[in-house]
Write a protein that holds these residues in place. Structure first.
Motif, short mmCIF file in Angstrom:
data_model
loop_
_atom_site.label_atom_id
_atom_site.label_comp_id
_atom_site.label_asym_id
_atom_site.label_seq_id
_atom_site.Cartn_x
_atom_site.Cartn_y
_atom_site.Cartn_z
N ALA A 8 0.84 -1.20 0.00
CA ALA A 8 0.00 0.00 0.00
C ALA A 8 0.87 1.25 0.00
CB ALA A 8 -0.94 0.00 1.21
N ARG A 9 1.94 1.23 0.78
CA ARG A 9 2.85 2.36 0.81
C ARG A 9 3.51 2.54 -0.56
NH1 ARG A 9 4.37 5.04 4.87
NH2 ARG A 9 4.02 3.40 6.40
N ALA A 10 3.92 1.43 -1.18
CA ALA A 10 4.53 1.50 -2.52
C ALA A 10 3.51 2.03 -3.53
CB ALA A 10 5.04 0.12 -2.93
N LEU A 11 2.26 1.60 -3.42
CA LEU A 11 1.22 2.11 -4.31
C LEU A 11 1.04 3.61 -4.11
CD1 LEU A 11 -1.07 1.78 -6.36
CD2 LEU A 11 -2.57 1.12 -4.46
N GLY A 12 1.02 4.04 -2.87
CA GLY A 12 0.90 5.47 -2.58
C GLY A 12 2.05 6.26 -3.18
N GLU A 13 3.25 5.73 -3.09
CA GLU A 13 4.42 6.40 -3.67
C GLU A 13 4.32 6.46 -5.19
OE1 GLU A 13 7.64 4.14 -1.99
OE2 GLU A 13 7.44 5.12 -0.03
N GLU A 14 3.80 5.41 -5.80
CA GLU A 14 3.61 5.42 -7.26
C GLU A 14 2.50 6.38 -7.65
OE1 GLU A 14 5.49 4.05 -9.75
OE2 GLU A 14 6.81 3.65 -8.05
N PRO A 19 0.01 12.03 -13.13
CA PRO A 19 -0.38 13.39 -13.51
C PRO A 19 -1.54 13.93 -12.66
CG PRO A 19 -0.20 11.99 -15.45
CD PRO A 19 -0.05 11.11 -14.26
N GLN A 20 -2.43 13.06 -12.24
CA GLN A 20 -3.58 13.50 -11.46
C GLN A 20 -3.15 14.05 -10.10
OE1 GLN A 20 -3.32 10.55 -12.98
NE2 GLN A 20 -4.92 10.62 -14.52
N VAL A 21 -2.23 13.36 -9.44
CA VAL A 21 -1.75 13.82 -8.14
C VAL A 21 -0.89 15.07 -8.31
CG1 VAL A 21 -0.34 13.25 -6.13
CG2 VAL A 21 -1.95 11.57 -7.04
N GLU A 22 -0.02 15.06 -9.31
CA GLU A 22 0.81 16.23 -9.56
C GLU A 22 -0.04 17.46 -9.85
OE1 GLU A 22 3.48 14.93 -12.63
OE2 GLU A 22 4.75 13.82 -11.22
N ALA A 23 -1.09 17.29 -10.67
CA ALA A 23 -1.98 18.42 -10.99
C ALA A 23 -2.72 18.89 -9.75
CB ALA A 23 -2.96 18.01 -12.08
N PHE A 95 -8.68 13.83 -9.85
CA PHE A 95 -8.04 12.97 -8.87
C PHE A 95 -9.04 11.96 -8.31
CE2 PHE A 95 -7.24 12.11 -4.36
CZ PHE A 95 -6.04 11.43 -4.46
N ASN A 96 -10.21 12.43 -7.93
CA ASN A 96 -11.23 11.52 -7.37
C ASN A 96 -11.66 10.46 -8.38
OD1 ASN A 96 -11.21 12.79 -4.87
ND2 ASN A 96 -12.88 14.15 -5.39
N ASN A 97 -11.84 10.86 -9.63
CA ASN A 97 -12.19 9.90 -10.68
C ASN A 97 -11.09 8.86 -10.86
OD1 ASN A 97 -14.64 11.16 -11.17
ND2 ASN A 97 -13.83 12.40 -12.82
N PHE A 98 -9.86 9.33 -10.87
CA PHE A 98 -8.71 8.44 -11.01
C PHE A 98 -8.65 7.45 -9.85
CE2 PHE A 98 -4.12 7.78 -10.06
CZ PHE A 98 -3.81 6.99 -11.16
N MET A 99 -8.79 7.96 -8.63
CA MET A 99 -8.72 7.09 -7.44
C MET A 99 -9.90 6.10 -7.43
SD MET A 99 -5.89 7.64 -6.04
CE MET A 99 -6.15 6.62 -4.60
N ASN A 100 -11.06 6.52 -7.90
CA ASN A 100 -12.19 5.59 -8.00
C ASN A 100 -11.87 4.47 -8.97
OD1 ASN A 100 -13.88 6.80 -6.11
ND2 ASN A 100 -14.82 8.14 -7.62
N SER A 101 -11.19 4.79 -10.07
CA SER A 101 -10.80 3.75 -11.02
C SER A 101 -9.82 2.77 -10.38
CB SER A 101 -10.17 4.38 -12.26
OG SER A 101 -11.12 5.09 -12.99
N GLY A 120 -13.28 -0.41 -13.91
CA GLY A 120 -11.87 -0.07 -13.93
C GLY A 120 -11.39 0.01 -15.35
N CYS A 121 -10.15 0.34 -15.51
CA CYS A 121 -9.59 0.38 -16.84
C CYS A 121 -8.11 0.06 -16.75
CB CYS A 121 -9.79 1.74 -17.50
SG CYS A 121 -8.91 3.07 -16.66
N ASP A 122 -7.48 0.02 -17.86
CA ASP A 122 -6.04 -0.14 -17.88
C ASP A 122 -5.45 1.13 -17.29
OD1 ASP A 122 -3.35 -0.02 -18.57
OD2 ASP A 122 -3.66 -1.11 -20.45
N PRO A 123 -4.69 1.03 -16.21
CA PRO A 123 -4.17 2.24 -15.56
C PRO A 123 -3.38 3.15 -16.50
CG PRO A 123 -3.80 0.33 -14.17
CD PRO A 123 -4.33 -0.18 -15.49
N SER A 124 -2.81 2.60 -17.55
CA SER A 124 -2.06 3.45 -18.47
C SER A 124 -2.98 4.41 -19.22
CB SER A 124 -1.26 2.60 -19.47
OG SER A 124 -2.15 1.88 -20.31
N CYS A 125 -4.25 4.07 -19.33
CA CYS A 125 -5.20 4.95 -20.00
C CYS A 125 -5.60 6.13 -19.11
CB CYS A 125 -6.46 4.19 -20.40
SG CYS A 125 -6.17 2.89 -21.61
#
Length: 134
Positions: A8-14, A19-23, A95-101, A120-125
């Motif tokens: 979970a920590r590694a996921l959080g770091e990723e 772009p969603q978190v950076e934005a 961000f919320n939409n991304f995290m929901n995915s 869900g979708c392919d995270p690269s999308c």
């Protein structure tokens, strides 16, 4: 083998690198540094607080209530139309939409469903669409 908490920590770091978190962080920083929006929000909050205090102290006239509603409407509109506030709102929605995915993919994996079937979708999308396609 890594524990769930380590993963979970590694996921959080990723997620911090997306772009969603950076934005979101950039929009939040710009919003928090702007004295104009800070003043608008402070005025809006004070107006609301003062109105609540008057109500608790024994009521308020119909005229005062109308004036309060009009002033709250005006100040609320000024906040909503502020570019930095609008940018922050959009960044939060993306961000919320991304995290929901991401959550949908995790949930689908837990239940044995295909992530696409669970929304869900392919995270690269998600990096290009903001995760709002679900």
């Amino acid at each position: 083998m890594a524990t769930v908490f380590e993963m979970a920590r590694a996921l959080g770091e990723e997620l911090q690198k997306t772009p969603q978190v950076e934005a979101l962080l950039a929009a939040k920083e710009a919003y928090e540094k702007d004295p104009e929006i800070a003043k608008l929000v402070e005025e809006y909050t004070k107006l609301h607080y003062d109105f609540e205090a008057k109500m608790q102290a024994g009521g308020i006239s119909v005229e005062e209530q109308r004036a309060f509603n009009e002033e709250m409407k005006t100040k609320g509109e000024a906040i909503r139309t502020n570019k930095l506030a609008s940018d922050l709102y959009v960044a939060e929605q993306n961000f919320n939409n991304f995290m929901n995915s991401v959550f949908n993919i995790i949930t689908a994996t837990l239940t044995g469903e295909e992530p696409e079937a669970a929304g869900g979708c392919d995270p690269s999308c998600c990096s290009s669409c903001g995760g709002g396609c679900h």
